[in-house]
Design an enzyme around this catalytic site. Structure first.
Site, PDB file in Angstrom:
ATOM      1  N   LYS A 154     -72.214  55.460  46.002  1.00 54.24           N
ATOM      2  CA  LYS A 154     -71.339  54.330  45.678  1.00 54.24           C
ATOM      3  C   LYS A 154     -70.240  54.704  44.678  1.00 54.24           C
ATOM      4  O   LYS A 154     -69.110  54.232  44.796  1.00 54.24           O
ATOM      5  CB  LYS A 154     -72.137  53.133  45.187  1.00 54.24           C
ATOM      6  CG  LYS A 154     -73.104  53.374  44.062  1.00 54.24           C
ATOM      7  CD  LYS A 154     -73.922  52.112  43.777  1.00 54.24           C
ATOM      8  CE  LYS A 154     -75.013  52.401  42.751  1.00 54.24           C
ATOM      9  NZ  LYS A 154     -76.127  53.165  43.369  1.00 54.24           N
ATOM     10  N   THR A 155     -70.552  55.559  43.706  1.00 48.79           N
ATOM     11  CA  THR A 155     -69.505  55.963  42.761  1.00 48.79           C
ATOM     12  C   THR A 155     -68.400  56.738  43.472  1.00 48.79           C
ATOM     13  O   THR A 155     -67.209  56.474  43.279  1.00 48.79           O
ATOM     14  CB  THR A 155     -70.103  56.814  41.626  1.00 48.79           C
ATOM     15  OG1 THR A 155     -71.080  56.054  40.927  1.00 48.79           O
ATOM     16  CG2 THR A 155     -69.016  57.245  40.652  1.00 48.79           C
ATOM     17  N   GLU A 162     -67.678  49.230  41.764  1.00 53.91           N
ATOM     18  CA  GLU A 162     -68.987  49.760  42.118  1.00 53.91           C
ATOM     19  C   GLU A 162     -70.019  48.679  41.834  1.00 53.91           C
ATOM     20  O   GLU A 162     -70.022  48.092  40.746  1.00 53.91           O
ATOM     21  CB  GLU A 162     -69.283  51.017  41.302  1.00 53.91           C
ATOM     22  CG  GLU A 162     -70.628  51.633  41.582  1.00 53.91           C
ATOM     23  CD  GLU A 162     -70.842  52.925  40.811  1.00 53.91           C
ATOM     24  OE1 GLU A 162     -72.007  53.339  40.707  1.00 53.91           O
ATOM     25  OE2 GLU A 162     -69.858  53.516  40.328  1.00 53.91           O
TER      26      GLU A 162
END
Length: 462
Positions: free
Chosen positions: A118-119, A162
């Site tokens: 996700k980052t 995020e």
């Protein structure tokens, strides 16, 4: 854009953390009065103080100077003196995610969630949109290599964030675009069971605004199941196995030492997307970012160019330096699936050299639950140094040490080193010319890369 009334005078406990410092950056850019505290000084404080934040080292009740809200993360205990004082004085207390949700108001919001990636995906989407000159606001759990920042207040009307599932706080958001990269049980210290962990993603999908878009990796069984259950929203999948009319099917991934290219079939066309970071898992993240960018109104060509220019995120296979013919990188991977994916990418980047990994397990609960899976993933390297567990928010558990993983590794040279100060000379002993060494984990193992480089340089000059 104005500051939400609740956050006009915000005090952030633990302001040096990745999430908190990002909120502070955005608030300061909107001319809010920002104060905060942390247990120790941080490099993040230099910028925040320069922008006008008042930051105290040490947490005391007297640090509260009439704030309209006190912002905390899940890591802040009820016994924290500033949190206790805020409650005694009737000052509203907001979770970090609640504060971020307030800052999202008035924007078109894209949230990137998933157990892994996700980052990187949030960062790729942000850089690609910036390349298209859309100037998004963003909040990311890592620093972009391009700007060195983890957050920004933009003027483009888009907010990219995020979405962290670790404590379930991403259920605060209501995005119009949501990405779920994958769903694999983690953070069981909070969620309790794998079923509860999956269930929180189901609830997250329900938070997508009616008529909004859910983007999922169709190659991931659990993420794909979320798409099957979604109601009242549109769905687009990406991956090698997808076949739907509106899906992005990966036709080919070609790796290079520094990145690769991914060719996809999308809306009746074939598109080639360059990826400037190594690994097929990163190529999949880039496809997710492409789909989200298209939904946000960016042109395909501009997005592809931006993805090709993406310089990575701090601690995501970050190049730390070279000593002679030895390259040293640092990576944040701290779940078995992440470790395996990154080591496969590292293997390609290493060329004919060996892969040396210095791994620090993160959390006693995760180490105990996934010891066998960590061992299998780490066996992809040629030499493995396993450190003791970085406990972070957890107390030690009897019998749970790095040895729990090291004793299970087969097929690689294995070294368990419980003394942090002995890791640098051990790593320097192991490497040979042409090798690639990567420090890996979510704890303070990140400090070791520069020290290993310095030791190698010292030996070369001796």
């Amino acid at each position: 854009m104005t500051v939400p009334e609740q956050l006009e005078r915000a005090h952030l406990i633990g302001i040096g953390g990745a999430g908190m410092s990002g909120i502070a950056r955005i608030l300061l850019a909107r001319d809010a009065h920002v104060s905060g505290s942390d247990a120790k000084d941080s490099r993040a404080f230099l910028t925040l103080r320069a922008q006008g934040a008042r930051i105290e080292i040490g947490q005391r009740a007297e640090n509260l100077d009439g704030p309209t809200a006190v912002v905390v993360s899940t890591a802040i205990k009820d016994t924290n003196p500033e949190l206790a004082a805020a409650r005694e004085r009737g000052i509203p207390v907001l979770h970090r995610a609640q504060a971020l949700a307030l800052l999202m108001e008035g924007h078109r919001v894209a949230c990137i969630a998933g157990t892994h990636g996700k980052t990187s995906t949030t960062s790729m989407l942000t850089v690609a949109l910036q390349h298209c000159r859309l100037d998004p606001s963003f909040a990311i759990g890592g620093d972009l290599n391009e700007s060195g920042a983890n957050a920004h207040h933009g003027e483009g009307g888009i907010f990219v964030a995020e979405a962290d599932e670790s404590d379930g706080s991403f259920l605060t958001y209501s995005p119009s675009v949501a990405v779920v990269t994958n769903v694999e049980p983690d953070h069981l210290d909070h969620h309790g069971t794998p079923e509860a962990y999956v269930a929180v993603f189901t609830e997250f999908v329900k938070r997508v605004q009616p008529g909004g878009l859910l983007i999922v990796c169709g190659d991931d069984e659990a993420a794909n199941a979320l798409a099957e259950r979604a109601e009242g929203i549109r769905v687009r999948r990406y991956g090698r196995t997808v076949t739907g009319e509106h899906d992005a099917r990966v036709l080919e991934y070609r790796a290079t030492e520094t990145g690769g290219t991914v060719r996809i079939a999308l809306d009746g066309e074939e598109i080639t997307v360059p990826v400037a970071v190594p690994g097929e898992h990163m190529a999949l993240n880039a496809v997710a970012a492409l789909l989200a960018g298209i939904e946000l109104g960016a042109p395909v060509d501009g997005l592809a160019e931006g993805l090709g220019a993406f310089g990575g995120v701090r601690r995501r296979f970050e190049f730390k330096g070279r000593a002679g013919d030895v390259r040293v990188y640092d990576d944040y991977a701290h779940h078995p699936t992440e470790v395996a994916a990154q080591l496969r990418a590292v293997r390609h980047a290493a060329g004919t050299g060996r892969v040396i990994v210095v791994f620090q397990p993160h959390l006693y609960s995760r180490t105990k639950t996934f010891a066998a899976e960590f061992a299998e993933a780490l066996a992809l390297a040629d030499e493995v140094v396993v450190l003791d567990v970085y406990g972070a928010r957890e107390q030690p558990q009897p019998g749970v040490t790095g040895a729990l993983i090291a004793d299970r590794i087969a097929g690689a040279g294995v070294h368990y080193e419980s003394a942090f100060d002995r890791v640098v000379p051990l790593a320097a002993d192991l490497v040979k010319p042409g090798d690639l060494l990567v420090t890996m984990g979510a704890g303070d193992v990140t400090q070791l890369g520069p020290e290993i480089l310095a030791e190698l340089d010292r030996r070369a000059g001796a």
